[in-house]
Design a protein around this motif. Sequence first.
Motif, PDB file in Angstrom:
ATOM      1  N   ALA A 232       1.039  -1.550  -0.126  1.00 49.65           N
ATOM      2  CA  ALA A 232       0.125  -0.162   0.334  1.00 49.65           C
ATOM      3  C   ALA A 232       0.757   0.772  -0.062  1.00 49.65           C
ATOM      4  O   ALA A 232       0.243   2.031  -0.470  1.00 49.65           O
ATOM      5  N   SER A 233       2.366   1.631   0.632  1.00 48.92           N
ATOM      6  CA  SER A 233       2.704   2.258   0.988  1.00 48.92           C
ATOM      7  C   SER A 233       3.086   2.855  -0.338  1.00 48.92           C
ATOM      8  O   SER A 233       3.651   3.757  -0.734  1.00 48.92           O
ATOM      9  N   ALA A 236       1.490   3.955  -3.287  1.00 46.43           N
ATOM     10  CA  ALA A 236       1.129   5.924  -2.523  1.00 46.43           C
ATOM     11  C   ALA A 236       2.125   6.300  -3.771  1.00 46.43           C
ATOM     12  O   ALA A 236       1.756   7.441  -3.955  1.00 46.43           O
ATOM     13  N   ALA A 253       3.976  10.416   1.227  1.00 46.63           N
ATOM     14  CA  ALA A 253       3.831   9.567   0.340  1.00 46.63           C
ATOM     15  C   ALA A 253       3.575   8.224   1.362  1.00 46.63           C
ATOM     16  O   ALA A 253       2.430   7.820   2.029  1.00 46.63           O
ATOM     17  N   GLY A 254       4.488   7.750   0.842  1.00 46.66           N
ATOM     18  CA  GLY A 254       4.519   6.496   1.618  1.00 46.66           C
ATOM     19  C   GLY A 254       4.944   6.370   3.139  1.00 46.66           C
ATOM     20  O   GLY A 254       4.444   5.288   3.065  1.00 46.66           O
ATOM     21  N   ALA A 257       0.188   6.257   3.989  1.00 44.44           N
ATOM     22  CA  ALA A 257       0.246   5.241   3.789  1.00 44.44           C
ATOM     23  C   ALA A 257       0.830   3.978   5.168  1.00 44.44           C
ATOM     24  O   ALA A 257       0.882   2.862   5.735  1.00 44.44           O
ATOM     25  N   GLY A 260      -0.622   3.084   8.379  1.00 45.38           N
ATOM     26  CA  GLY A 260      -1.623   2.632   9.136  1.00 45.38           C
ATOM     27  C   GLY A 260      -1.336   0.738  10.076  1.00 45.38           C
ATOM     28  O   GLY A 260      -0.509   0.175   9.732  1.00 45.38           O
ATOM     29  N   HIS A 263      -0.037  -2.444   7.935  1.00 43.27           N
ATOM     30  CA  HIS A 263       0.541  -2.538   7.306  1.00 43.27           C
ATOM     31  C   HIS A 263       1.976  -1.880   8.142  1.00 43.27           C
ATOM     32  O   HIS A 263       2.486  -2.868   8.657  1.00 43.27           O
ATOM     33  N   TRP A 379      10.988   2.606  -1.877  1.00 42.43           N
ATOM     34  CA  TRP A 379      10.244   4.092  -2.709  1.00 42.43           C
ATOM     35  C   TRP A 379      10.667   4.719  -3.276  1.00 42.43           C
ATOM     36  O   TRP A 379       9.985   5.226  -4.804  1.00 42.43           O
TER      37      TRP A 379
END
Length: 413
Positions: A232-233, A236, A253-254, A257, A260, A263, A379
């Motif tokens: 998910a990250s 993002a 952004a990473g 996300a 959460g 994650h 990322w």
Amino acid sequence: MTDQEASGRRLTTQEAAERLGVKPETVYAYVSRGQLSSVRAPGGRGSTFDAAEIEALARRSGRREPQPAIGDLVFRTGITLIEKGRYYFRGVDAAELARHHGYEEIAEWLWTGELRHGTRFTAPPQLLEPARRAVGALPAHSSAMDRLRVAAIAAAAADPLRFDLSTEAVLGTARSLIPTLAEALPYVGEPRGTGPIAWQLWPRLTMRPPDEAWLRALDTALALLIDHDLAASTLAARVAASARAHPYAVVSAGLGALEGPLHGAASGLAHRMLAEVLERGGAAPVVADHLRVGRPVPGLGHRLYQGEDPRARTLLQLLEEIPDASAALAAARDVVTTTARHTDSHANVDLALAVLSVSSGMPAEAGETVFAVARTAGWIAHALEEYAERPLRMRPSGHYTGPRPPQPVPSAG
């Protein structure tokens, strides 16, 4: 598919059509025009085509591999492959890489395809000092993730050249940002001086003095967590990169996300569970409490692996060499064995991180911190890929379910 992979391979008509994104009839049209050569398949059923010719035609015609069906989200990536219970960085077994190379070396491998022995990242003062000041201004109760997000933003503000998205500039940013994130965190133990990322991060996670075995375990954890396909990250981060956000914003952004509970924060849940198992003297009552209220047992199972998570296996094997980790290791095995009576679940990397954090005196959120610092390299690798793609390609259409227009303008109550 690379030219090397395509060399000598033969494709069926259907495979050639799928690669070109056309109908099988069009493939034969290319043959009739002299754009492709074909060979009759053994047995006289259909034709076969040279894979290298198909790749060359795909590039000339601008064709891409066919898009997935509506509802799927799939991206071409040459970074990580997860297949048959293992995962690979650029085709090399990632767990084996982590056993033999340090975090920074593997990060460079992921970014450039080159493995440079002894690679070290250094935080430049012009980024580190603003990041430390910003982190120092946060309330005392701020979490490590709060501090990492603020550090990333402060480092971005201090870099006037952050909008340069050339490959060399992005790589320079990555090599500076990762140590800046680690070194912007406050000390809880004795400072250790300069050294690799694991060396810098350790005294910010625990008061316990490290030895070579503990530092190797932390460095291996960082290496194992660098990337894991499109989590998910990472998705993002790629969306941000698609909009041509600079690398600091991609990492922000990473980080957003990652926070959460499903994650990056999952390791904290496993930490608390493991600590409770040690406190209560066994896994049975703890597992029973989770099952009674319908909660999943933390640290078990992964949707991408039918068996044990290879990241967990590698890190747990390394922790077996550390005598002080034996109690937490036994507690983790007790959890797995107890839960196996009810479901076929195996240890995942969150449980392995929990063993590391519990046995070394780290707080529950330490695993998330390790995850975040480690995944920053992944990322950046995905951002580099995305910067080479067409911008703003991730623009799905919404399926509107609200009232159909025209509706009257609402009046104030």
